[in-house]
Write a protein that holds these residues in place. Structure first.
Motif, PDB file in Angstrom:
ATOM      1  N   SER A 331      48.096  70.498  -3.148  1.00  0.00           N
ATOM      2  CA  SER A 331      47.117  69.455  -2.821  1.00  0.00           C
ATOM      3  C   SER A 331      47.130  68.390  -3.912  1.00  0.00           C
ATOM      4  CB  SER A 331      45.707  70.041  -2.669  1.00  0.00           C
ATOM      5  OG  SER A 331      45.282  70.655  -3.863  1.00  0.00           O
ATOM      6  N   VAL A 332      47.073  67.140  -3.468  1.00  0.00           N
ATOM      7  CA  VAL A 332      46.993  65.993  -4.385  1.00  0.00           C
ATOM      8  C   VAL A 332      45.710  65.239  -4.036  1.00  0.00           C
ATOM      9  CG1 VAL A 332      48.112  63.900  -5.200  1.00  0.00           C
ATOM     10  CG2 VAL A 332      49.510  65.859  -4.493  1.00  0.00           C
ATOM     11  N   THR A 333      44.770  65.223  -4.954  1.00  0.00           N
ATOM     12  CA  THR A 333      43.439  64.657  -4.706  1.00  0.00           C
ATOM     13  C   THR A 333      43.164  63.537  -5.696  1.00  0.00           C
ATOM     14  OG1 THR A 333      42.645  66.813  -3.952  1.00  0.00           O
ATOM     15  CG2 THR A 333      40.973  65.174  -4.548  1.00  0.00           C
ATOM     16  N   ASP A 334      42.713  62.387  -5.188  1.00  0.00           N
ATOM     17  CA  ASP A 334      42.323  61.286  -6.073  1.00  0.00           C
ATOM     18  C   ASP A 334      40.887  60.856  -5.773  1.00  0.00           C
ATOM     19  OD1 ASP A 334      42.130  58.761  -4.329  1.00  0.00           O
ATOM     20  OD2 ASP A 334      44.119  59.496  -3.779  1.00  0.00           O
ATOM     21  N   ASP A 335      40.270  60.206  -6.755  1.00  0.00           N
ATOM     22  CA  ASP A 335      38.903  59.713  -6.581  1.00  0.00           C
ATOM     23  C   ASP A 335      38.889  58.204  -6.343  1.00  0.00           C
ATOM     24  OD1 ASP A 335      39.605  58.737  -9.046  1.00  0.00           O
ATOM     25  OD2 ASP A 335      37.936  59.635 -10.141  1.00  0.00           O
ATOM     26  N   GLY A 336      39.952  57.702  -5.696  1.00  0.00           N
ATOM     27  CA  GLY A 336      40.105  56.266  -5.509  1.00  0.00           C
ATOM     28  C   GLY A 336      39.360  55.720  -4.305  1.00  0.00           C
ATOM     29  N   CYS A 337      39.846  54.582  -3.814  1.00  0.00           N
ATOM     30  CA  CYS A 337      39.138  53.826  -2.788  1.00  0.00           C
ATOM     31  C   CYS A 337      39.192  54.477  -1.418  1.00  0.00           C
ATOM     32  CB  CYS A 337      39.695  52.410  -2.706  1.00  0.00           C
ATOM     33  SG  CYS A 337      41.450  52.338  -2.274  1.00  0.00           S
ATOM     34  N   GLY A 338      40.138  55.371  -1.186  1.00  0.00           N
ATOM     35  CA  GLY A 338      40.241  56.009   0.116  1.00  0.00           C
ATOM     36  C   GLY A 338      40.676  55.036   1.200  1.00  0.00           C
ATOM     37  N   PHE A 339      40.832  55.560   2.420  1.00  0.00           N
ATOM     38  CA  PHE A 339      41.221  54.705   3.541  1.00  0.00           C
ATOM     39  C   PHE A 339      40.887  55.434   4.838  1.00  0.00           C
ATOM     40  CE2 PHE A 339      44.842  57.368   2.516  1.00  0.00           C
ATOM     41  CZ  PHE A 339      45.354  57.752   3.750  1.00  0.00           C
ATOM     42  N   ASP A 340      41.001  54.726   5.938  1.00  0.00           N
ATOM     43  CA  ASP A 340      40.807  55.306   7.253  1.00  0.00           C
ATOM     44  C   ASP A 340      42.180  55.696   7.797  1.00  0.00           C
ATOM     45  OD1 ASP A 340      40.299  56.001   9.829  1.00  0.00           O
ATOM     46  OD2 ASP A 340      39.642  54.006  10.482  1.00  0.00           O
ATOM     47  N   PRO A 341      42.519  56.990   7.833  1.00  0.00           N
ATOM     48  CA  PRO A 341      43.858  57.387   8.286  1.00  0.00           C
ATOM     49  C   PRO A 341      44.210  56.850   9.663  1.00  0.00           C
ATOM     50  CG  PRO A 341      42.740  59.245   7.260  1.00  0.00           C
ATOM     51  CD  PRO A 341      41.720  58.151   7.389  1.00  0.00           C
ATOM     52  N   ALA A 342      43.249  56.850  10.578  1.00  0.00           N
ATOM     53  CA  ALA A 342      43.529  56.328  11.925  1.00  0.00           C
ATOM     54  C   ALA A 342      43.822  54.836  11.878  1.00  0.00           C
ATOM     55  CB  ALA A 342      42.343  56.602  12.851  1.00  0.00           C
ATOM     56  N   GLY A 343      43.073  54.097  11.073  1.00  0.00           N
ATOM     57  CA  GLY A 343      43.303  52.662  10.946  1.00  0.00           C
ATOM     58  C   GLY A 343      44.648  52.346  10.342  1.00  0.00           C
ATOM     59  N   VAL A 344      45.062  53.168   9.379  1.00  0.00           N
ATOM     60  CA  VAL A 344      46.376  52.963   8.760  1.00  0.00           C
ATOM     61  C   VAL A 344      47.474  53.159   9.783  1.00  0.00           C
ATOM     62  CG1 VAL A 344      48.006  53.954   7.112  1.00  0.00           C
ATOM     63  CG2 VAL A 344      45.663  53.507   6.415  1.00  0.00           C
ATOM     64  N   ARG A 345      47.350  54.185  10.623  1.00  0.00           N
ATOM     65  CA  ARG A 345      48.368  54.427  11.655  1.00  0.00           C
ATOM     66  C   ARG A 345      48.436  53.260  12.638  1.00  0.00           C
ATOM     67  NH1 ARG A 345      46.615  59.826  11.247  1.00  0.00           N
ATOM     68  NH2 ARG A 345      45.108  59.562  12.936  1.00  0.00           N
ATOM     69  N   ARG A 346      47.252  52.753  13.051  1.00  0.00           N
ATOM     70  CA  ARG A 346      47.238  51.649  14.010  1.00  0.00           C
ATOM     71  C   ARG A 346      47.888  50.402  13.433  1.00  0.00           C
ATOM     72  NH1 ARG A 346      41.993  53.616  15.196  1.00  0.00           N
ATOM     73  NH2 ARG A 346      41.079  52.094  13.780  1.00  0.00           N
ATOM     74  N   ALA A 347      47.671  50.171  12.143  1.00  0.00           N
ATOM     75  CA  ALA A 347      48.226  48.974  11.513  1.00  0.00           C
ATOM     76  C   ALA A 347      49.694  49.139  11.149  1.00  0.00           C
ATOM     77  CB  ALA A 347      47.427  48.631  10.245  1.00  0.00           C
ATOM     78  N   GLY A 348      50.213  50.348  11.298  1.00  0.00           N
ATOM     79  CA  GLY A 348      51.623  50.576  10.988  1.00  0.00           C
ATOM     80  C   GLY A 348      51.899  50.714   9.505  1.00  0.00           C
ATOM     81  N   ARG A 349      50.850  50.864   8.682  1.00  0.00           N
ATOM     82  CA  ARG A 349      51.030  51.036   7.224  1.00  0.00           C
ATOM     83  C   ARG A 349      50.841  52.512   6.913  1.00  0.00           C
ATOM     84  NH1 ARG A 349      46.920  49.287   4.957  1.00  0.00           N
ATOM     85  NH2 ARG A 349      45.650  48.626   6.708  1.00  0.00           N
ATOM     86  N   HIS A 350      51.923  53.235   6.892  1.00  0.00           N
ATOM     87  CA  HIS A 350      51.808  54.690   6.852  1.00  0.00           C
ATOM     88  C   HIS A 350      51.674  55.277   5.455  1.00  0.00           C
ATOM     89  CE1 HIS A 350      53.909  54.053  10.821  1.00  0.00           C
ATOM     90  NE2 HIS A 350      52.862  54.763  11.159  1.00  0.00           N
ATOM     91  N   LEU A 351      51.855  54.487   4.409  1.00  0.00           N
ATOM     92  CA  LEU A 351      51.782  54.997   3.041  1.00  0.00           C
ATOM     93  C   LEU A 351      52.650  56.245   2.852  1.00  0.00           C
ATOM     94  CD1 LEU A 351      47.948  54.635   2.289  1.00  0.00           C
ATOM     95  CD2 LEU A 351      49.786  53.126   1.565  1.00  0.00           C
ATOM     96  N   LEU A 353      53.138  58.545   4.993  1.00  0.00           N
ATOM     97  CA  LEU A 353      52.613  59.714   5.697  1.00  0.00           C
ATOM     98  C   LEU A 353      53.614  60.263   6.711  1.00  0.00           C
ATOM     99  CD1 LEU A 353      48.897  58.669   6.300  1.00  0.00           C
ATOM    100  CD2 LEU A 353      49.854  60.053   4.459  1.00  0.00           C
ATOM    101  N   VAL A 354      54.361  59.385   7.359  1.00  0.00           N
ATOM    102  CA  VAL A 354      55.339  59.850   8.351  1.00  0.00           C
ATOM    103  C   VAL A 354      56.416  60.697   7.675  1.00  0.00           C
ATOM    104  CG1 VAL A 354      57.135  59.139   9.957  1.00  0.00           C
ATOM    105  CG2 VAL A 354      54.936  57.958   9.965  1.00  0.00           C
ATOM    106  N   SER A 355      56.969  60.222   6.563  1.00  0.00           N
ATOM    107  CA  SER A 355      58.021  60.989   5.877  1.00  0.00           C
ATOM    108  C   SER A 355      57.465  62.292   5.320  1.00  0.00           C
ATOM    109  CB  SER A 355      58.650  60.154   4.757  1.00  0.00           C
ATOM    110  OG  SER A 355      57.718  59.902   3.736  1.00  0.00           O
ATOM    111  N   MET A 356      56.204  62.276   4.838  1.00  0.00           N
ATOM    112  CA  MET A 356      55.603  63.508   4.332  1.00  0.00           C
ATOM    113  C   MET A 356      55.429  64.528   5.453  1.00  0.00           C
ATOM    114  SD  MET A 356      52.841  62.540   1.358  1.00  0.00           S
ATOM    115  CE  MET A 356      52.156  60.996   1.940  1.00  0.00           C
TER     116      MET A 356
END
Length: 386
Positions: A331-351, A353-356
């Motif tokens: 597990s890799v956990t950060d205390d940063g800004c976070g994001f909406d995983p569903a929103g990221v997928r819709r926008a095509g910005r996967h960070l 995630l697809v390769s992981m």
């Protein structure tokens, strides 16, 4: 005792033969070291055994113990330095057999968590004139004469035989690892060649197609659009070529040191390189199949990259553990800004995630992402493992 021939107690030759066969089965240096230590401890019926391989800086490149639990070993702290009795074995030729190591004038103490030791037997492991290790045992399991040492001259003979063959086994393991490194280097060179040729061709085509699109954009927008579609296709092909070549290479650090040590080293480097505090913790995970180790390392690298580059985190925790005997979890956990995983997928910005997820599924594992805006992110990879 017959001059020039070691004295072996009844059954000693059979026991030594079994130990030597066990050593010959291993080619990895670390495995050879562990087998030597375990064999020595069993043969001489000692409570503790250890073997240190010196580095060039007054410490030990490797230090293997048997008879000490993992929790005890962690509590003891950093590896010992080359001083006191250890220095005597590494820089001398003599076997050290002591009734009580604590009373020897060279004894310099040990950490609070270190087990208490009394009688002691140790000797250097030599390859020709070079000392390549120090092997020692402590606390012989037997009644001891008043003020005497439990280890006997017969024990010295056994340990001497074991050390001589340990030197051969260790030297062979080192030669094997060096030959493997050369093979890996040759393979890397070959792949680099192929990568250069394939990607260079794709990039050259991409450049020409982009130039054609630029020339057509004013007088023939439809053809320019077709050329831009071709640019996108060529860029995707170049990325695929690059990915395919990279995936073929198992990281050298992983082969050499294993997953736990490799992750710890990379986390330490990132902690120094970034303002965020990066922490690693491991519990219960030793070795996993090669494919699982590589998948875990790659996912950890991708998740760390995201956390340190994009989240604005002050702290990132990397944890490797065994929730069950047949599973391993990263597990890799950060205390940063976070994001909406569903929103990221819709926008095509996967960070990444697809390769992981691809890496997780490729080794029969599962990847989960928990994140909310303003509440940080946790990426978890669970895989089957030994």
């Amino acid at each position: 005792m017959t001059p020039g021939r070691p004295h072996l107690p009844p059954g000693g030759l059979t026991a030594v033969s079994s130990a030597l066969l066990a050593m010959s089965r291993h080619l990895e240096v670390r495995d050879v070291l562990k087998t030597i230590v375990a064999s020595a401890r069993d043969l001489l019926d000692a409570e503790y055994a250890a073997l240190g391989v010196p580095d060039d800086h007054g410490g030990f490149a490797q230090f293997v113990v048997d008879g000490v639990s993992e929790e005890q070993w962690k509590a003891i702290g950093p590896l010992p330095r080359q001083h006191g009795i250890l220095a005597a074995m590494l820089h001398g030729n003599e076997t050290e057999r002591l009734a009580d190591v604590r009373k020897d004038p060279r004894f310099e103490g040990w950490p609070d968590a270190h087990p208490d030791m009394s009688d002691f037997l140790g000797l250097p492991i030599r390859d020709g004139d070079e000392v390549i290790g120090a092997l020692f045992l402590a606390n012989k399991r037997c009644p001891k004469p008043d003020g005497g040492c439990g280890f006997t001259a017969a024990d010295e003979d056994l340990l001497t035989i074991l050390a001589q063959h340990a030197a051969i086994a260790l030297t062979n393991a080192r030669l094997y690892e060096r030959s493997r490194e050369l093979t890996i280097a040759e393979e890397r060179s070959r792949l680099a060649h192929e990568l250069h040729d394939a990607v260079s061709q794709k990039l050259f085509s991409l450049r020409l197609t982009a130039q054609a699109a630029a020339a057509l954009v004013d007088r023939d927008p439809a053809r320019a659009k077709d050329e831009l579609h071709q640019v996108a296709a060529l860029a995707a092909e170049a990325a695929d070529e690059l990915r395919a070549a990279v995936v073929e290479l198992r990281p050298a650090g992983l082969d050499e040191d294993g997953l736990v040590a490799t992750l710890r080293n990379q986390v330490q480097v990132m902690d120094r390189a970034h303002t965020a505090h990066v922490v690693f913790d491991s519990c219960g995970v030793r070795a996993l199949p090669a494919a699982q180790e590589e998948a875990m390392l790659r996912v950890a690298q991708e998740a760390l990259h995201n956390a340190l580059r994009h989240s604005g985190a002050d702290r990132v925790d990397v944890v490797l553990e065994k929730p069950r005997d047949d599973r391993a979890r990263l597990s890799v956990t950060d205390d940063g800004c976070g994001f909406d995983p569903a929103g990221v997928r819709r926008a095509g910005r996967h960070l990444g995630l697809v390769s992981m997820r691809d890496r997780a599924s490729g080794v029969g594992g599962t990847l989960t992402v928990h994140s909310e805006p303003g509440k940080g992110t946790t990426i978890t990879l669970e895989v089957p493992g030994a």
